[in-house]
Design an enzyme around this catalytic site. Sequence first.
Site, PDB file in Angstrom:
ATOM      1  N   ASP A  11       0.867  -1.460   0.212  1.00 28.24           N
ATOM      2  CA  ASP A  11       0.481  -0.612   0.338  1.00 28.24           C
ATOM      3  C   ASP A  11       0.797   0.944   0.382  1.00 28.24           C
ATOM      4  OD1 ASP A  11      -2.270  -1.751  -0.101  1.00 28.24           O
ATOM      5  OD2 ASP A  11      -2.679  -1.621   2.385  1.00 28.24           O
ATOM      6  N   ASP A 130     -13.329  -3.496  -2.248  1.00 25.53           N
ATOM      7  CA  ASP A 130     -13.611  -3.003  -1.313  1.00 25.53           C
ATOM      8  C   ASP A 130     -14.892  -3.517   0.010  1.00 25.53           C
ATOM      9  OD1 ASP A 130     -10.639  -2.975  -0.840  1.00 25.53           O
ATOM     10  OD2 ASP A 130     -11.023  -0.459  -1.544  1.00 25.53           O
TER      11      ASP A 130
END
Length: 256
Positions: A11, A130
């Site tokens: 990330d 997500d």
Amino acid sequence: MISKRIIPCLDVNKGRVVKGVSFINLRDAGDPVELAAFYDREGADEIVFLDITASHERRKTVVELASKTSEKVFIPYTIGGGINNVEDVREVLKNGADKVSINTAAVLEPDLISKSSSIFGNQCIVVAIDAKKTSKGSWEVYIHGGRTPTGIDAVKWAKQAQSLGAGEILLTSMDRDGTKDGYDLELTRNVVEAINIPVIASGGAGSLEHLRDVFTIANADAALVASIFHYGLYTVRQAKEYLLARKIDVRLTGRK
């Protein structure tokens, strides 16, 4: 039998690898290109870079990341975050990435999936989802880095993404992300059973047992891993040796 894949997830926030819990409280974990090169040497199957604030801040993915990574990383890698149109896809692939991950833009403009798939091939197009569990026991899709609920059912969206030309689904449980409590096996299994393209499970890896479970119980095709690798709890090789000892087919490469 197709081998299960172990994929470190990087990330990226403002040029650094970070890791948080449920998408917040971020901690620094290093330089993205150097960390990716390290995991390449360690025997990872692929790498995923996610620019976690690109869509929210309306920034494009830093194409330079793809270019720099291609000089040091020799396993397939995916870059996502802030990819809004076909030209963004083209730029990232042209600069060395093997795949692109599309999340927010795919929800807002589903045609982007079909257009990109028809031009570049569905093997290049990963749709990231997500998902957060609802009070009704289903899972809702969120966009803009987990900030915006959509009202869309995650399992139905995975099926639609496949029909539009996605070659793979990157499925993140927002409830489990960074918790080290294990993957959401129910969510993963539901999506795996609903589609016939590969599913990468993400969110919650905290032990080698969690990797075992997401492969044997949820039947994921790949496991995305972050915290336990970034902070040295386990190595990629340790994870693969553990899985092989339990008769889960993985490719053992890299240094001991």
